[in-house]
Design an enzyme around this catalytic site. Structure first.
Site, PDB file in Angstrom:
ATOM      1  CB  SER A  12      -8.579 -22.196 -26.906  1.00 35.17           C
ATOM      2  OG  SER A  12      -8.537 -23.310 -26.023  1.00 35.17           O
ATOM      3  CG  ASP A  70     -15.710 -24.198 -25.044  1.00 34.08           C
ATOM      4  OD1 ASP A  70     -14.944 -25.247 -25.100  1.00 34.08           O
ATOM      5  OD2 ASP A  70     -15.166 -23.282 -25.419  1.00 34.08           O
ATOM      6  CG  HIS A  81     -13.004 -24.775 -28.205  1.00 35.01           C
ATOM      7  ND1 HIS A  81     -12.938 -24.525 -26.868  1.00 35.01           N
ATOM      8  CD2 HIS A  81     -11.742 -24.618 -28.831  1.00 35.01           C
ATOM      9  CE1 HIS A  81     -11.776 -24.235 -26.241  1.00 35.01           C
ATOM     10  NE2 HIS A  81     -10.856 -24.392 -27.583  1.00 35.01           N
TER      11      HIS A  81
END
Length: 514
Positions: free
Chosen positions: A227, A453, A483
C-alpha cells in the site's frame, strides 16, 4: 475526517472483534558521529505502547524464532545530517537458513502511512516463513509513528468525538462544524508535535530506509512494500536507484495522482468492493440475510446510513453508531474478503438497532483499542499525507466536486470528497502534487496489482510501472478481492513473489494470477 487514502489494513490487528508513547531522543548531539556505523543494541521486544496500539510482547514464532527490537538513530532533519537525531524503532527475527543461504535483511513497510511495522510484522509473520529461509525479516516504525517520535494531536476523549462527527455535511451549519473540527485537530497536532511535523515526508522516510540498509550491513536494499509502502519504495528507488536489490510493491499506490484523484479513485475502488460483496452475499447457497438481490443489499445499506445521519443507534456503550462511524466500519470490512462475514453480521445487527460490530470495525480503522486508547495511526497518517501533498482544498471546491464523487460511489463519494479538507490549514506546506518515483538504472522491481483492491485500485499498478521507467517495473496481476495480493495466499502470486525475492527470478511482465 482523515481520508481513507493509502490506509493499509494493518489496523485490523488492533480490533478485538476481528476480533504514554515513549518519545525518541530528539536533541542528541551527533555532530561527530557517523550514523552509518552505529551498532544496534538488539533486545527482547517490550509490549507495544499506546501509540503502537497496545497489547502484549510479540510471541516467538512456531520454530521458537525470537523477536528482537532496537532503536536506530537518524537525523531529525536530513538537510542537516550532523544535527539533532531521532530514534527509529526496529524489529527483526533472524533467518532460519544457513549463513551461506542468507541474502540479507528483507525490510517491510505495511503502509498507512502511519502503521506501526513493529506491531504489524509479528502479526503477519507466519505468512512470510518461506521468505525467512533466506532473509532476516525486519520492519520499523517510520518517523512520526509508534515509538519513532510519534505525532500526537488530540487526546483519547477528543478523538472519540472527532471520529463520531458528521463527516458528510448536509447544510451550512454542518459544513462549518466540520471545518472547525478539522482546524481544531490540526492545531492540536501543531501544538503537540511542532518539532517533528516538518520532517515526516516520504522523502525523509526513504533516506531513513537507506540508512537502515547500511546499518543492517546490506550493500543493496531488499524490500517488501504494501500500500503506502509502495509509494515509499518508489521514492526510495528514485533517490537511490543503484541501491535497489530486490523490491516488491504490493497493493500499489498510483504515484501519478494528486490527493483529489486519489480520493476519487478510492471512491470507485470501495464501490467496486461493495458491489462484489453484495454479489457474493446473494450468490451463496443459503439466503443472503441482508438483501434479496445485490441492489437490494446496497439499497438497504444506503437507507441505514441515511437513518443514522438523523438518528444514531446504540454502539459500544456509551458510544453510539453514527453515520460516519458506520461508513468507516463498512470500509474497513471491505479491505479483506476474510471480513465480509463480519460485515454481513454487523449489518444484520444494525438493522435491529445494534451497532456494536460496525462500531468495532470503525474502531479498527481508527486505531482505537478496547480500553479506549488510540494508537497514533491517524495523527501520523494526516501528518505524513499533509507534509507530502501540496494541494489544499476548501469547502467551495469540495462542493463543486461532489457530483463527480457521488457518480463514482453513492455510499463513499461524499465521505471521500469531504475528507479532502484534512490538510486545510495544516501547519507545514506540502511538498508536491504527487511523488516522483522515476528510477532509471534501478534493478527490476516486481509490482503486483489486485483487480478487486478497494483502497489502492488496480490501475495504480500500471501507473507505477510506467512511472518507474522502462526496464524497471515488472507488472503482475492478481484477479482477486481485498487489499493486496501476497497475503491472499494465492499460490500463483506467492510462487512468483517467492521466486523473485528468494532466487532473483523475475516473472514475465504481464503475468496474470487468478
Amino acid at each position: 475526517m482523515p481520508s481513507l487514502l493509502r490506509l493499509r489494513a494493518v489496523a485490523l490487528t488492533a480490533s478485538a472483534v476481528l476480533l504514554s508513547a515513549v518519545l525518541a531522543g530528539c536533541g542528541d548531539d551527533a555532530k561527530d558521529e557517523d550514523l552509518t556505523r552505529q551498532d544496534l543494541s538488539w533486545k527482547a521486544c517490550p509490549a507495544p505502547d499506546a501509540a503502537q496500539g497496545g497489547g502484549t510482547s510479540p510471541s516467538p514464532l512456531p520454530d521458537d524464532g525470537e523477536w528482537q527490537c532496537a532503536t536506530m538513530k537518524a537525523p531529525l532533519d536530513w538537510d542537516d545530517p550532523k544535527g539533532d537525531t531521532i530514534g527509529l524503532e526496529l524489529i527483526r527475527v533472524r533467518t532460519t537458513g544457513s549463513e551461506n543461504a542468507r541474502i540479507g535483511s528483507l525490510i517491510f513497510n505495511f503502509g498507512g502511512p502511519g502503521g506501526s511495522g513493529v506491531t504489524s510484522l509479528p502479526a503477519f509473520a507466519e505468512g512470510y516463513e518461506k521468505l525467512r529461509t533466506r532473509y532476516d525479516l525486519v520492519s520499523f516504525d517510520p518517523r512520526g509513528v509508534g515509538r519513532s517520535d510519534p505525532v500526537f494531536c488530540e487526546n483519547d476523549q477528543q478523538l472519540d468525538a472527532y471520529f463520531q462527527q458528521d463527516a458528510t455535511p448536509d447544510d451550512a451549519a454542518e459544513r462549518t462544524q466540520l471545518v472547525d473540527n478539522t482546524k481544531e485537530f490540526n492545531n492540536a497536532c501543531e501544538d503537540n508535535s511542532e518539532k517533528i511535523l516538518p520532517h515526516v515526508r516520504t522523502t525523509d522516510a526513504a533516506r531513513d530506509l537507506d540508512l537502515m540498509r547500511q546499518v543492517l550491513g546490506d550493500d543493496k536494499l531488499y524490500y517488501f512494500g504494501i500500500s503506502y509502502g509502495t509509494e515509499l519504495g518508489g521514492v526510495y528507488a528514485h533517490l537511490f536507484p543503484k541501491r535497489v536489490g530486490r523490491a516488491l510493491f504490493d497493493a500499489v499506490v498510483d504515484p501519478t495522482q494528486d490527493p483529489e484523484q486519489g480520493s476519487l479513485g478510492q471512491a470507485k475502488g470501495f464501490q467496486l468492493a461493495l458491489d462484489n460483496f453484495a454479489e457474493d452475499c446473494v450468490s451463496q447457497a443459503e439466503e443472503c440475510p441482508i438483501g434479496d438481490s445485490a441492489q437490494d443489499v446496497k439499497d438497504r445499506i444506503a437507507r441505514l446510513l441515511d437513518e443514522l445521519d438523523r438518528t444514531p443507534i446504540q454502539g459500544i456503550f456509551p458510544r453510539q453508531l453514527t453515520q460516519t462511524a458506520a461508513t468507516s466500519g463498512i470500509a474497513q470490512a471491505l479491505y479483506s474478503k476474510d471480513f465480509w462475514e463480519y460485515l454481513t453480521e454487523g449489518l444484520e445487527q444494525a438493522y435491529d438497532g445494534d451497532g456494536r460490530i460496525l462500531l468495532s470495525l470503525a474502531d479498527s480503522m481508527n486505531g482505537r483499542s478496547e480500553n479506549g486508547e488510540y494508537s497514533n495511526i491517524t495523527p501520523a497518517n494526516v501528518a505524513i499525507n499533509c507534509a507530502d501533498d501540496k494541494p489544499r482544498y476548501d469547502t467551495a471546491y469540495v462542493e463543486r466536486k461532489l457530483p463527480e464523487f457521488r457518480a463514482a460511489s453513492d455510499l463513499f463519494g461524499d465521505y471521500l470528497a469531504w475528507s479532502m479538507l484534512s490538510c486545510t490549514d495544516w501547519a507545514v506546506p506540502g511538498a508536491a502534487d504527487h511523488p516522483d518515483v522515476s528510477a532509471p538504472g534501478s534493478a527490476p522491481i516486481l509490482v503486483v496489482g489486485n483487480t478487486g483492491d478497494p483502497a489502492t485500485p488496480y490501475e495504480g499498478a500500471r501507473a507505477m510501472v510506467n512511472a518507474l521507467g522502462k526496464g524497471v517495473g515488472v507488472e503482475l496481476t492478481y484477479r482477486g478481492q481485498g487489499h493486496g495480493a501476497y497475503d491472499s495466499k494465492n499460490t500463483c502470486v506467492q510462487g512468483a513473489v517467492d521466486g523473485y525475492l528468494l532466487d532473483g527470478k523475475v516473472p514475465p511482465a504481464g503475468t496474470v494470477c487468478s
